[in-house]
Design an enzyme around this catalytic site. Structure first.
Site, PDB file in Angstrom:
ATOM      1  N   GLY A  38       0.792  -1.151  -0.171  1.00 37.54           N
ATOM      2  CA  GLY A  38      -0.126  -0.159   0.027  1.00 37.54           C
ATOM      3  C   GLY A  38       0.921   1.358  -0.073  1.00 37.54           C
ATOM      4  O   GLY A  38       1.976   1.049   0.424  1.00 37.54           O
ATOM      5  N   CYS A  79       5.447  -6.221   1.675  1.00 38.78           N
ATOM      6  CA  CYS A  79       5.656  -4.891   1.671  1.00 38.78           C
ATOM      7  C   CYS A  79       4.841  -3.814   2.800  1.00 38.78           C
ATOM      8  O   CYS A  79       5.316  -4.127   4.038  1.00 38.78           O
ATOM      9  CB  CYS A  79       5.137  -4.477   0.385  1.00 38.78           C
ATOM     10  SG  CYS A  79       6.186  -2.472  -0.154  1.00 38.78           S
ATOM     11  N   TYR A  80       3.672  -2.988   2.440  1.00 37.91           N
ATOM     12  CA  TYR A  80       3.292  -2.691   3.546  1.00 37.91           C
ATOM     13  C   TYR A  80       2.578  -3.514   4.642  1.00 37.91           C
ATOM     14  O   TYR A  80       2.518  -3.437   5.815  1.00 37.91           O
ATOM     15  CB  TYR A  80       2.055  -1.323   3.031  1.00 37.91           C
ATOM     16  CG  TYR A  80       1.135  -0.818   4.268  1.00 37.91           C
ATOM     17  CD1 TYR A  80       1.453   0.347   4.878  1.00 37.91           C
ATOM     18  CD2 TYR A  80      -0.113  -1.354   4.728  1.00 37.91           C
ATOM     19  CE1 TYR A  80       1.023   0.864   5.556  1.00 37.91           C
ATOM     20  CE2 TYR A  80      -0.668  -0.836   5.648  1.00 37.91           C
ATOM     21  CZ  TYR A  80      -0.338   0.297   6.246  1.00 37.91           C
ATOM     22  OH  TYR A  80      -1.035   0.945   7.165  1.00 37.91           O
ATOM     23  N   HIS A  82       7.920  -7.843  -3.229  1.00 40.48           N
ATOM     24  CA  HIS A  82       6.798  -8.187  -4.023  1.00 40.48           C
ATOM     25  C   HIS A  82       6.934  -9.353  -4.719  1.00 40.48           C
ATOM     26  O   HIS A  82       7.204  -9.605  -5.761  1.00 40.48           O
ATOM     27  CB  HIS A  82       6.334  -7.162  -4.822  1.00 40.48           C
ATOM     28  CG  HIS A  82       5.984  -5.805  -4.253  1.00 40.48           C
ATOM     29  ND1 HIS A  82       4.604  -5.834  -3.959  1.00 40.48           N
ATOM     30  CD2 HIS A  82       6.600  -4.893  -3.834  1.00 40.48           C
ATOM     31  CE1 HIS A  82       4.559  -4.417  -3.331  1.00 40.48           C
ATOM     32  NE2 HIS A  82       5.519  -3.894  -3.333  1.00 40.48           N
ATOM     33  N   GLU A  93       4.636 -11.148  -5.791  1.00 42.75           N
ATOM     34  CA  GLU A  93       3.697 -11.522  -6.670  1.00 42.75           C
ATOM     35  C   GLU A  93       4.020 -10.828  -8.409  1.00 42.75           C
ATOM     36  O   GLU A  93       3.336 -10.952  -9.150  1.00 42.75           O
ATOM     37  CB  GLU A  93       2.334 -10.744  -6.249  1.00 42.75           C
ATOM     38  CG  GLU A  93       2.271  -9.124  -6.307  1.00 42.75           C
ATOM     39  CD  GLU A  93       2.982  -8.711  -4.904  1.00 42.75           C
ATOM     40  OE1 GLU A  93       3.647  -9.418  -4.311  1.00 42.75           O
ATOM     41  OE2 GLU A  93       2.620  -7.601  -4.326  1.00 42.75           O
ATOM     42  N   VAL A 147      -4.122  -4.086 -28.934  1.00 45.25           N
ATOM     43  CA  VAL A 147      -4.605  -5.603 -28.851  1.00 45.25           C
ATOM     44  C   VAL A 147      -5.869  -5.668 -27.504  1.00 45.25           C
ATOM     45  O   VAL A 147      -6.765  -6.358 -27.965  1.00 45.25           O
ATOM     46  CB  VAL A 147      -3.510  -6.159 -27.525  1.00 45.25           C
ATOM     47  CG1 VAL A 147      -3.724  -7.544 -27.522  1.00 45.25           C
ATOM     48  CG2 VAL A 147      -2.070  -6.025 -28.335  1.00 45.25           C
ATOM     49  N   ASP A 148      -5.846  -4.757 -26.694  1.00 39.70           N
ATOM     50  CA  ASP A 148      -6.989  -4.802 -25.629  1.00 39.70           C
ATOM     51  C   ASP A 148      -8.383  -4.757 -26.208  1.00 39.70           C
ATOM     52  O   ASP A 148      -9.287  -5.596 -26.216  1.00 39.70           O
ATOM     53  CB  ASP A 148      -6.964  -4.157 -24.508  1.00 39.70           C
ATOM     54  CG  ASP A 148      -5.335  -4.040 -23.944  1.00 39.70           C
ATOM     55  OD1 ASP A 148      -5.014  -5.094 -23.931  1.00 39.70           O
ATOM     56  OD2 ASP A 148      -5.007  -2.833 -23.324  1.00 39.70           O
ATOM     57  N   SER A 149      -8.568  -3.554 -26.951  1.00 41.36           N
ATOM     58  CA  SER A 149      -9.654  -3.027 -27.584  1.00 41.36           C
ATOM     59  C   SER A 149     -10.255  -3.975 -28.805  1.00 41.36           C
ATOM     60  O   SER A 149     -11.358  -4.314 -28.832  1.00 41.36           O
ATOM     61  CB  SER A 149      -9.961  -1.425 -27.965  1.00 41.36           C
ATOM     62  OG  SER A 149      -8.978  -1.426 -29.054  1.00 41.36           O
ATOM     63  N   THR A 150      -9.287  -4.493 -29.409  1.00 42.40           N
ATOM     64  CA  THR A 150      -9.511  -5.398 -30.558  1.00 42.40           C
ATOM     65  C   THR A 150      -9.980  -6.812 -29.888  1.00 42.40           C
ATOM     66  O   THR A 150     -11.005  -7.300 -30.554  1.00 42.40           O
ATOM     67  CB  THR A 150      -8.200  -5.562 -31.441  1.00 42.40           C
ATOM     68  OG1 THR A 150      -7.822  -4.339 -31.775  1.00 42.40           O
ATOM     69  CG2 THR A 150      -8.596  -6.512 -32.699  1.00 42.40           C
ATOM     70  N   LYS A 181      -2.192  -7.969 -19.617  1.00 43.30           N
ATOM     71  CA  LYS A 181      -1.943  -7.710 -21.123  1.00 43.30           C
ATOM     72  C   LYS A 181      -1.628  -9.156 -21.718  1.00 43.30           C
ATOM     73  O   LYS A 181      -1.929  -9.688 -22.656  1.00 43.30           O
ATOM     74  CB  LYS A 181      -0.838  -6.831 -21.194  1.00 43.30           C
ATOM     75  CG  LYS A 181      -0.405  -6.594 -22.609  1.00 43.30           C
ATOM     76  CD  LYS A 181      -1.293  -5.719 -23.616  1.00 43.30           C
ATOM     77  CE  LYS A 181      -1.142  -4.193 -23.142  1.00 43.30           C
ATOM     78  NZ  LYS A 181      -2.210  -3.277 -23.786  1.00 43.30           N
TER      79      LYS A 181
HETATM   80  P1  XMP Z   1       2.784   2.794 -17.447  1.00 44.40           P
HETATM   81  O1  XMP Z   1       3.263   4.004 -18.210  1.00 44.40           O
HETATM   82  O2  XMP Z   1       1.836   3.053 -16.347  1.00 44.40           O
HETATM   83  O3  XMP Z   1       1.897   1.863 -18.502  1.00 44.40           O
HETATM   84  O4  XMP Z   1       3.929   1.909 -16.911  1.00 44.40           O
HETATM   85  C1  XMP Z   1       1.675   0.547 -18.152  1.00 44.40           C
HETATM   86  C2  XMP Z   1       1.192   0.081 -19.491  1.00 44.40           C
HETATM   87  O5  XMP Z   1      -0.266   0.705 -19.787  1.00 44.40           O
HETATM   88  C3  XMP Z   1      -0.079   1.474 -20.994  1.00 44.40           C
HETATM   89  N1  XMP Z   1      -0.724   2.619 -20.869  1.00 44.40           N
HETATM   90  C4  XMP Z   1      -2.075   2.766 -21.312  1.00 44.40           C
HETATM   91  N2  XMP Z   1      -2.882   2.047 -21.957  1.00 44.40           N
HETATM   92  N3  XMP Z   1      -4.326   3.688 -21.945  1.00 44.40           N
HETATM   93  C5  XMP Z   1      -4.187   2.493 -22.638  1.00 44.40           C
HETATM   94  O6  XMP Z   1      -4.857   1.926 -23.102  1.00 44.40           O
HETATM   95  C6  XMP Z   1      -3.635   4.580 -21.362  1.00 44.40           C
HETATM   96  O7  XMP Z   1      -4.349   5.620 -20.998  1.00 44.40           O
HETATM   97  C7  XMP Z   1      -2.377   4.122 -21.016  1.00 44.40           C
HETATM   98  N4  XMP Z   1      -1.604   4.607 -20.155  1.00 44.40           N
HETATM   99  C8  XMP Z   1      -0.451   3.770 -20.098  1.00 44.40           C
HETATM  100  C9  XMP Z   1       1.502   1.518 -21.405  1.00 44.40           C
HETATM  101  O8  XMP Z   1       1.662   1.902 -22.937  1.00 44.40           O
HETATM  102  C10 XMP Z   1       1.822   0.292 -20.949  1.00 44.40           C
HETATM  103  O9  XMP Z   1       1.971  -0.895 -21.788  1.00 44.40           O
END
Ligand code: XMP
Length: 635
Positions: free
Chosen positions: A90, A116-117, A202, A204, A259-262, A408
């Site tokens: 935390g 951790c916390y 961590h 995990e 990837v996610d939205s597709t 992911k």
């Molecule tokens: P960070 O920068 O937080 O990113 O280490 C972790 C993963 O998330 C992606 N990322 C996003 N993906 N909308 C998205 O769909 C967002 O607003 C967004 N911000 C970060 C980033 O590219 C990395 O894979």
């Protein structure tokens, strides 16, 4: 009292095999069947606001154990009904007034592991001293002095991932220290009398070498749980959930081509008849070179093109972002404009506004980085799919997010199982707000703040470090930081760069990111941060060209699979003639933790050389920071 607590608290998904057939949202706090899941064969995971709490549940599921997540308000008697308890990390300090704790945790009849916390909380409850100490972010070497059962089957010296500022200073009287690191004397302890275990690191996260083994030792050997979690027919289950949630309503899906939205859109396409699903891809003007055309081609090839419309809204997005320099504000504006576009598109495409749901490809890291579900986690960044307007729709039950529980790598696997082309499932992640966040902006305030040389310990002689008054977002101790960067030059020797990078981010609370000079200006005294740099078409175009070179070279060398993601970033750091490009190749499993990728020097030199030749580029640097302390993206 207990009944009230139970009705408010629950859970991660029960194992698919035990899941009620028509359950819609598997991971929800207000689940009415809370009482039914208290189970000696399940593990209770208490969310104390950590970034990785949900990841603990994921690892337990992988081990075959059924996890149930509870908020920190959970009553001790509820926890006592489980086979074991894990307390998450935390962002707070145990001495903060409002920091979470659990009454009676020491007298639980079942084993407890604090992470951790959670580790600090157990030590504090046992009367040990917890204090701000030597910070540790990212990689650390753990030396085991007593393997106990917790470390059985692991190495005496092992790599762990840390993210903490407070440390446990003294050993609780009834406990034995099991392990330490260079900066943390009590990195793990066991108190057999109270059946308590604590680890400062961590287990995990995927970067902790024996993390899963340690969790398995706790769950199976110490708590005596049995493996009964079975993952079968994940896609069938998701499709059933979509059908159930949508009912007769239409789903309007914002698709980004990532990837996610597709994958989420394809799941909806499998679940719903054509007239109930419409996808819209919005060209925000913040995409990479050629991206819109590539997406159109691949979706048509895959046969979902007919259910997808493409809209060019680039002028509108750029107009709304004019003059905006703050990364959080950029994200909020982008999130809002997406929804404006959605409303307009629904009117134009004649969708019944009273009977629709908004479809999104949200995955779990988006939720946790945006502050989590229960509000106990820190806000790292507001993902565009978690802006205020979307939260209102979520509260009203008007959002469908089939992948909201997944990470992911799991989404990629679902995409593969759906038969999506590897060109889509293996794509490097690209954030919804696109290049807007990878293009750092400044206001007039940076004037008068000059880069300063940083003294390095003698073991790093031959290297020069310059602290740059340009801030970017990081994640340290489960909280958001917004700190300056350090520019470094010297020999490209990865083991040394790793040590310097950890050193610079672990001392002084000033920096969360380190970059290494690959090409361009050598004289550090020439560098300055340019004031009043905003998002302009000219800067975006320079960034697009630089990004294109990096992608082209990685593709030509068949190296795209060798890194997990490769952001290219434009920062207003100038040596007199232009700005600086930063390359950010990283390795990760799920985006929750990452280490900087060690690309071959020739490849880097080639990419940097080509980018350097673009008009307006003064220097090219390589980001050599891990996550934590930095995030993957720059903003
Ligand atoms: P960070 O920068 O937080 O990113 O280490 C972790 C993963 O998330 C992606 N990322 C996003 N993906 N909308 C998205 O769909 C967002 O607003 C967004 N911000 C970060 C980033 O590219 C990395 O894979």
């Amino acid at each position: 009292m207990a009944t009230k607590a139970l009705s408010r608290e629950l859970p991660t998904s029960p194992p698919e095999s035990k899941q009620p057939a028509r359950s819609v949202v598997p991971l929800q706090i207000d689940h009415p069947k809370a009482a039914a899941v208290a189970n000696r064969q399940a593990m209770a995971v208490v969310d104390l606001g950590g970034q990785y709490c949900h990841l603990i549940a994921r690892r337990l599921r992988e081990i075959g154990v059924w996890p149930v997540i509870f908020p920190s308000s959970v009553h001790r008697n509820v926890l006592a009904g489980f086979g074991g308890v894990i307390l998450s990390g935390g962002p707070q300090s145990v001495y903060d007034k409002a920091s979470p704790s659990i009454d009676g945790v020491l007298s639980l009849p079942v084993p407890v592991l604090g992470v951790c916390y959670g580790h600090q909380l157990l030590a504090h409850e046992l009367g040990a001293q917890v204090q701000p100490g030597s910070e540790e972010y990212g990689i650390s070497q753990l030396d085991i002095s007593d393997a106990d059962i917790l470390f059985e089957g692991t190495a005496p010296h092992q790599t762990v991932w840390m993210s903490h500022a407070d440390v446990v200073f003294s050993v609780p009287e009834t406990a034995t220290v099991l392990a330490k690191t260079e900066r943390c004397e009590v990195a793990a302890f066991a108190d057999h009398r109270h059946k308590l275990y604590g680890v400062q690191f961590h287990p995990e996260v995927s970067h902790t070498e024996f993390g899963k083994q340690i969790l398995e030792n706790f769950a199976i050997k110490i708590c005596g749980l049995q493996r009964d979690h079975d993952k079968t027919d994940r896609i069938g289950h998701l499709i059933e959930q979509i059908k159930f949630q949508a009912g007769k309503r239409s789903v309007f899906f914002l698709v980004s081509g990532g990837v996610d939205s597709t994958v989420a859109f394809t799941l909806c396409a499998r679940a719903l008849p054509p007239k109930q699903l419409l996808g819209v891809y919005v060209d925000t003007g913040l995409m990479r070179k050629g991206e819109t055309d590539e997406l159109r081609a691949s979706l048509e090839h895959f046969g979902v093109g007919a259910r997808l419309k493409i809209r060019d809204e680039s002028t509108r997005f750029l107009r709304e972002l004019e003059g905006c320099i703050d990364p959080e504000q950029k994200r909020r504006i982008i999130g809002r404009v997406f929804l404006d576009v959605q409303s307009q598109a629904m009117r134009e495409y004649d969708i019944d506004e009273d009977h629709w749901l908004l479809g999104q490809g949200t995955i779990y890291p988006d939720t946790i980085e945006s502050g989590g579900r229960t509000g106990s986690a820190a806000l790292i960044k507001t993902h565009h799919n978690r802006c205020d307007e979307v939260r209102e729709l979520l509260d009203a039950g008007l959002v469908i997010e089939p992948l909201a529980e997944f990470y992911k790598d799991e989404v990629r696997k679902i995409g593969e199982d759906l038969g999506l082309a590897s060109a889509i499932t293996k794509r490097w992640p690209f954030p919804g707000p696109g290049l807007a966040i990878r293009c750092l902006c400044t206001d007039a305030d940076v004037r008068g703040h000059w880069p300063k040389l940083v003294e390095l310990p003698t073991e790093f002689s031959g290297y020069q470090a310059l602290s740059i008054p340009l801030r970017s977002v990081g994640v340290q101790g489960d909280g958001r930081t917004y700190r300056d960067i350090v520019a470094l030059q010297g020999k490209l020797d990865y083991p040394t760069l790793q040590r310097i990078s950890s050193y610079l981010c672990n001392v002084g609370k000033v920096h969360n990111r380190v970059i290494f000079r690959l090409s361009g200006e050598r004289d550090f005294s020439h560098f300055e941060v340019l004031p009043n740099k905003s998002l302009t078409e000219e800067r975006l175009s320079l960034l697009r060209d630089a990004d294109f070179i990096a992608r082209k070279e990685m593709t030509a060398r068949e190296l795209t699979d060798s890194v997990w993601q490769f952001p290219v970033v434009l920062i207003p750091l100038s040596a007199g003639n232009g700005e600086t490009i930063v390359l950010r190749p990283v390795n990760s499993e799920d985006g929750m933790t990452a280490n900087f990728a060690r690309l071959n020097a020739d490849v880097l030199a080639d990419i940097a050389g080509q980018i350097q030749s673009l008009a307006g580029v003064d220097a090219v640097f390589l980001d050599i920071s891990d996550k934590p302390p930095a995030t993957i993206e720059w903003e």
